[in-house]
Scaffold this active site. Structure first.
Site, short mmCIF file in Angstrom:
data_model
loop_
_atom_site.label_atom_id
_atom_site.label_comp_id
_atom_site.label_asym_id
_atom_site.label_seq_id
_atom_site.Cartn_x
_atom_site.Cartn_y
_atom_site.Cartn_z
N HIS A 1 80.65 7.09 88.43
CA HIS A 1 81.60 8.17 88.12
C HIS A 1 80.99 9.07 87.05
O HIS A 1 79.98 8.73 86.45
CB HIS A 1 82.91 7.57 87.58
CG HIS A 1 83.79 7.02 88.66
ND1 HIS A 1 84.99 7.58 88.98
CD2 HIS A 1 83.61 5.97 89.49
CE1 HIS A 1 85.53 6.88 89.97
NE2 HIS A 1 84.73 5.90 90.30
N GLY A 2 81.65 10.20 86.83
CA GLY A 2 81.23 11.09 85.74
C GLY A 2 79.80 11.55 85.91
O GLY A 2 79.04 11.62 84.95
N HIS B 1 83.55 11.44 82.23
CA HIS B 1 84.16 12.54 82.99
C HIS B 1 84.11 13.85 82.21
O HIS B 1 84.10 13.84 80.98
CB HIS B 1 85.61 12.20 83.33
CG HIS B 1 85.75 11.06 84.28
ND1 HIS B 1 86.24 9.84 83.93
CD2 HIS B 1 85.42 10.95 85.59
CE1 HIS B 1 86.22 9.02 84.97
NE2 HIS B 1 85.72 9.67 86.00
N GLY B 2 84.10 14.95 82.94
CA GLY B 2 84.23 16.27 82.32
C GLY B 2 82.90 16.95 82.06
O GLY B 2 81.84 16.51 82.53
N SER C 1 92.33 12.87 93.87
CA SER C 1 92.92 12.20 92.71
C SER C 1 94.45 12.26 92.82
O SER C 1 94.99 13.02 93.63
CB SER C 1 92.47 12.90 91.42
OG SER C 1 93.06 14.19 91.35
N ASP D 1 91.70 1.55 89.95
CA ASP D 1 91.04 1.58 88.66
C ASP D 1 91.86 0.76 87.66
O ASP D 1 92.77 1.27 87.02
CB ASP D 1 90.89 3.04 88.20
CG ASP D 1 90.20 3.15 86.86
OD1 ASP D 1 89.89 2.10 86.25
OD2 ASP D 1 89.96 4.28 86.41
N ILE E 1 81.25 13.59 91.96
CA ILE E 1 81.02 14.92 91.40
C ILE E 1 82.27 15.77 91.54
O ILE E 1 82.74 16.03 92.65
CB ILE E 1 79.82 15.61 92.12
CG1 ILE E 1 78.54 14.79 91.89
CG2 ILE E 1 79.65 17.05 91.63
CD1 ILE E 1 77.36 15.20 92.74
N ASP F 1 90.83 8.72 94.52
CA ASP F 1 90.03 8.63 93.30
C ASP F 1 90.94 8.15 92.15
O ASP F 1 92.00 8.72 91.91
CB ASP F 1 89.47 10.03 93.00
CG ASP F 1 88.41 10.02 91.91
OD1 ASP F 1 87.74 8.99 91.73
OD2 ASP F 1 88.25 11.07 91.25
N HIS F 2 90.52 7.12 91.46
CA HIS F 2 91.26 6.60 90.28
C HIS F 2 92.72 6.26 90.55
O HIS F 2 93.60 6.65 89.77
CB HIS F 2 91.16 7.58 89.10
CG HIS F 2 89.78 7.70 88.54
ND1 HIS F 2 89.21 6.74 87.74
CD2 HIS F 2 88.84 8.65 88.71
CE1 HIS F 2 87.98 7.11 87.42
NE2 HIS F 2 87.72 8.26 88.01
P1 13P Z 1 82.55 14.54 86.74
O1 13P Z 1 83.60 14.96 85.78
O2 13P Z 1 81.26 14.23 86.04
O3 13P Z 1 82.36 15.49 87.86
O4 13P Z 1 83.02 13.14 87.40
C1 13P Z 1 83.93 13.12 88.47
C2 13P Z 1 84.44 11.75 88.77
O5 13P Z 1 83.94 10.73 88.33
C3 13P Z 1 85.61 11.67 89.66
O6 13P Z 1 86.08 10.37 89.79
O1 G3H Z 2 87.78 11.61 87.51
C1 G3H Z 2 88.59 12.53 87.60
C2 G3H Z 2 88.38 13.62 88.57
O2 G3H Z 2 87.51 14.59 88.04
C3 G3H Z 2 89.69 14.18 89.02
O3 G3H Z 2 90.29 14.91 88.01
O4 G3H Z 2 92.59 13.95 87.82
O5 G3H Z 2 92.07 16.30 87.05
O6 G3H Z 2 92.15 15.76 89.49
P1 G3H Z 2 91.89 15.25 88.10
ZN ZN Z 3 85.89 9.17 88.02
#
Ligand code: 13P
Ligand code: G3H
Ligand code: ZN
Length: 309
Positions: free
Chosen positions: A211-212, A180-181, A50, A104, A255, A82-83
């Site tokens: 995602h998530g 997420h989370g 990320s 994204d 994940i 990621d994102h």
């Molecule tokens: P989680 O928070 O469910 O692990 O999702 C992670 C994610 O989508 C990262 O892009």
């Molecule tokens: O989707 C988000 C990921 O869990 C990454 O989280 O931006 O805190 O590194 P982060």
């Molecule tokens: Zn994500």
């Protein structure tokens, strides 16, 4: 084996009815835990970074650690942003050796999302890099106060063909109820498989991303709560739902939270049991072992990508 894009992995995953695990990485122990699990199960792998991870650990350090993992394991590993939220961030990661990026644009209008995603695709494809786009908004879906607002956040199947055709993306992240989370559902977990099915019909053979998708494994939440943490009500996506998604068009399952919970729970337990220890290897070692164990479990029992490297 060198770093690979997601192209071949997704083609095989779609045809084989399984999904590739995309695990977020932030430091050496996380990378080692994940890649050791993939090696032992002979699984293809996506390691995703990320913007926050890149800021925390530094692009070059993460790249070198991932290159070391490729050398140590001989596995096909895709290194993915990621994102990504801007063209500049995606460009910087592509120029710095990532083999895949996510742009994204889901918080923009449909037209703006198409424009931004297309710009990234043109740059990425010219360099042989794959691109994931996103349609629909993930976070906070479970907090929606009424049905129409809730529906507005899910991916609209009527938009997916136009988005994919106009942008040229290689895969598409969709919103069907995950978030997420560690607090994903207040009541029973519910995913909109009807939307996934409709998208699969509109885009036959096209790889979808979830995602998530952490399960928020109860044993690690319990460990955190037992050793001084406070996470009442933490809840994730049931694993049977993830298995079902993997058997459909979902080729990439993201994940992160499960790894964070395993790492943190293990370290909390370690200090509760060894309050006077202060050598980082003594607590980071077991934390790395927990990550390895959880990733093996995901690969074999959830994703179904063991033996597919
Ligand atoms: P989680 O928070 O469910 O692990 O999702 C992670 C994610 O989508 C990262 O892009
Ligand atoms: O989707 C988000 C990921 O869990 C990454 O989280 O931006 O805190 O590194 P982060
Ligand atoms: Zn994500």
């Amino acid at each position: 084996m060198a770093l690979v894009t997601s192209k071949e992995m997704f083609k095989k995953a779609y045809e084989g009815g399984y999904a590739i695990g995309a695990f977020n990485v932030n430091n050496m122990e996380i990378i080692q835990g994940i890649t050791e699990a993939a090696k032992e199960t002979n699984a293809p792998l996506i390691l995703q970074v990320s913007a926050g991870a890149r800021k925390y650990a530094n692009h070059t350090y993460l790249m070198k650690l991932i290159e070391a993992a490729v050398e140590e394991t001989g596995l096909p590993i895709c290194v993915h942003l990621d994102h990504g939220d801007t063209f500049e961030l995606c460009k910087s990661c592509i120029d710095g050796g990532f083999t895949s990026v996510m742009i994204d644009g889901s918080h923009h209008s449909f037209e703006e999302n198409i424009k931004l995603t297309k710009q990234v695709v043109e740059y990425a494809h010219a360099k042989g890099v794959t691109v994931e786009g996103e349609l629909g908004r993930l976070a906070g879906i479970e907090d929606a106060v009424n049905v129409s607002e809730e529906d507005a956040a899910f991916t609209d199947p009527d938009q997916v063909e136009e988005f994919v055709q106009k942008t040229g993306v290689d895969s598409l992240a969709i919103a069907i109820g995950t978030s997420h989370g560690a607090f994903k559902f207040k009541g029973d977990a519910k995913l909109r498989f009807d939307i996934l099915e409709e998208i699969q019909k509109r885009l036959p053979g096209f790889p979808i991303v979830l995602h998530g998708a952490s399960s928020v494994m109860p044993e690690y939440v319990e460990m955190i709560n037992k050793f001084g943490g406070e996470m009442p009500g933490a809840k994730g996506v049931p694993e049977d739902m993830l298995r079902k998604a993997a058997s459909m068009a979902v080729c990439k399952i993201n994940i992160d939270s499960d790894l964070r919970l395993a790492l943190t729970g293990t370290i909390r337990q370690y200090f509760a049991q060894n309050p006077s220890h202060f050598d980082p290897r003594q607590y980071l070692g077991p934390a790395r072992a927990s990550i390895k164990e959880i990733v093996k479990h995901k690969i074999v029992n959830v994703l179904g990508c063991d033996g597919k490297a």
